[in-house]
Write a protein that holds these residues in place. Structure first.
Motif, PDB file in Angstrom:
ATOM      1  N   THR A  67       0.851  -1.177   0.000  1.00 34.46           N
ATOM      2  CA  THR A  67       0.000   0.000   0.000  1.00 34.46           C
ATOM      3  C   THR A  67       0.888   1.228   0.000  1.00 34.46           C
ATOM      4  O   THR A  67       1.665   1.424   0.930  1.00 34.46           O
ATOM      5  CB  THR A  67      -0.908   0.019   1.254  1.00 34.46           C
ATOM      6  OG1 THR A  67      -1.698  -1.167   1.273  1.00 34.46           O
ATOM      7  CG2 THR A  67      -1.808   1.238   1.261  1.00 34.46           C
ATOM      8  N   ASN A  86      -7.772  -0.405  -5.562  1.00 33.71           N
ATOM      9  CA  ASN A  86      -6.477  -0.508  -4.892  1.00 33.71           C
ATOM     10  C   ASN A  86      -6.426   0.455  -3.710  1.00 33.71           C
ATOM     11  O   ASN A  86      -6.758   1.633  -3.853  1.00 33.71           O
ATOM     12  CB  ASN A  86      -5.334  -0.178  -5.854  1.00 33.71           C
ATOM     13  CG  ASN A  86      -5.224  -1.179  -6.965  1.00 33.71           C
ATOM     14  OD1 ASN A  86      -5.105  -2.369  -6.717  1.00 33.71           O
ATOM     15  ND2 ASN A  86      -5.291  -0.713  -8.194  1.00 33.71           N
ATOM     16  N   ALA A  87      -6.023  -0.061  -2.560  1.00 34.18           N
ATOM     17  CA  ALA A  87      -5.930   0.772  -1.367  1.00 34.18           C
ATOM     18  C   ALA A  87      -4.696   1.668  -1.435  1.00 34.18           C
ATOM     19  O   ALA A  87      -3.607   1.222  -1.801  1.00 34.18           O
ATOM     20  CB  ALA A  87      -5.865  -0.101  -0.117  1.00 34.18           C
ATOM     21  N   THR A 118      -7.119   5.788   4.813  1.00 31.66           N
ATOM     22  CA  THR A 118      -7.098   4.850   3.692  1.00 31.66           C
ATOM     23  C   THR A 118      -8.209   5.214   2.721  1.00 31.66           C
ATOM     24  O   THR A 118      -9.327   5.528   3.134  1.00 31.66           O
ATOM     25  CB  THR A 118      -7.296   3.407   4.188  1.00 31.66           C
ATOM     26  OG1 THR A 118      -6.265   3.090   5.135  1.00 31.66           O
ATOM     27  CG2 THR A 118      -7.236   2.409   3.037  1.00 31.66           C
ATOM     28  N   THR A 156       1.739   4.830   0.763  1.00 30.44           N
ATOM     29  CA  THR A 156       1.277   5.699   1.832  1.00 30.44           C
ATOM     30  C   THR A 156       2.006   7.038   1.710  1.00 30.44           C
ATOM     31  O   THR A 156       3.188   7.123   2.014  1.00 30.44           O
ATOM     32  CB  THR A 156       1.538   5.037   3.201  1.00 30.44           C
ATOM     33  OG1 THR A 156       0.992   3.723   3.189  1.00 30.44           O
ATOM     34  CG2 THR A 156       0.913   5.824   4.326  1.00 30.44           C
ATOM     35  N   TYR A 214      -9.410   4.522  -1.817  1.00 27.25           N
ATOM     36  CA  TYR A 214      -9.280   3.578  -2.927  1.00 27.25           C
ATOM     37  C   TYR A 214      -9.252   4.283  -4.275  1.00 27.25           C
ATOM     38  O   TYR A 214      -9.970   5.260  -4.490  1.00 27.25           O
ATOM     39  CB  TYR A 214     -10.449   2.584  -2.909  1.00 27.25           C
ATOM     40  CG  TYR A 214     -10.488   1.790  -1.643  1.00 27.25           C
ATOM     41  CD1 TYR A 214      -9.710   0.647  -1.496  1.00 27.25           C
ATOM     42  CD2 TYR A 214     -11.269   2.197  -0.571  1.00 27.25           C
ATOM     43  CE1 TYR A 214      -9.724  -0.079  -0.321  1.00 27.25           C
ATOM     44  CE2 TYR A 214     -11.293   1.475   0.606  1.00 27.25           C
ATOM     45  CZ  TYR A 214     -10.513   0.346   0.732  1.00 27.25           C
ATOM     46  OH  TYR A 214     -10.523  -0.367   1.905  1.00 27.25           O
TER      47      TYR A 214
END
Length: 134
Positions: free
Chosen positions: A79, A123-124, A116, A81, A118
């Motif tokens: 993920t 997709n995160a 979080t 970030t 999407y």
């Protein structure tokens, strides 16, 4: 010509230049030595209370975060970030754009705020605001 930073600011998101790639692992005890010895990364900190650690990649403000999970999907699942200066403003920009969020901003006291969301394919992705930055 507008830069990516200028365009992002125009949308209400001010990136801070940081990127943490979050990867699910089955065991921090096994994963940390592998990332250190095989990839040459350096452990920055480990928080067993939240099953998380971060390692420095050697690239300024680009870290790898390892999250211990009961079930790890084989073949990927990192993920991205992105560090932002104001997570509340970034959230408002996402909401204005109709982006699907995964709940509200989560805060780990004295450390970080996380959000979080999407992409259109499910997709995160995450934003983080470092609470140690004044």
């Amino acid at each position: 010509m507008a830069t990516v930073e200028t365009e992002a600011r125009a949308k209400g998101i001010a990136y801070d230049g940081g990127l943490t790639c979050s990867i699910g692992v089955s065991s921090l005890d096994n994963a940390i030595p592998w990332y250190e010895s095989v990839l040459g990364m350096t452990l920055l900190y480990r928080r067993d209370d939240i099953a998380w650690c971060e390692l420095s990649t050697g690239v300024d403000k680009v870290n790898v975060g390892l999250s211990a999970r009961e079930s790890v999907t084989q073949g990927g699942g990192a993920t991205l970030t992105f560090g932002v200066k104001d997570i509340n403003a970034a959230k408002a920009a996402l909401e204005a754009g109709g982006v699907r969020l995964d709940g509200d901003i989560m805060e780990i006291s004295g450390m970080v705020k996380l959000l979080t969301f999407y992409d259109p394919d499910g997709n995160a992705l995450m934003f983080y605001q470092d609470l140690a930055i004044a």
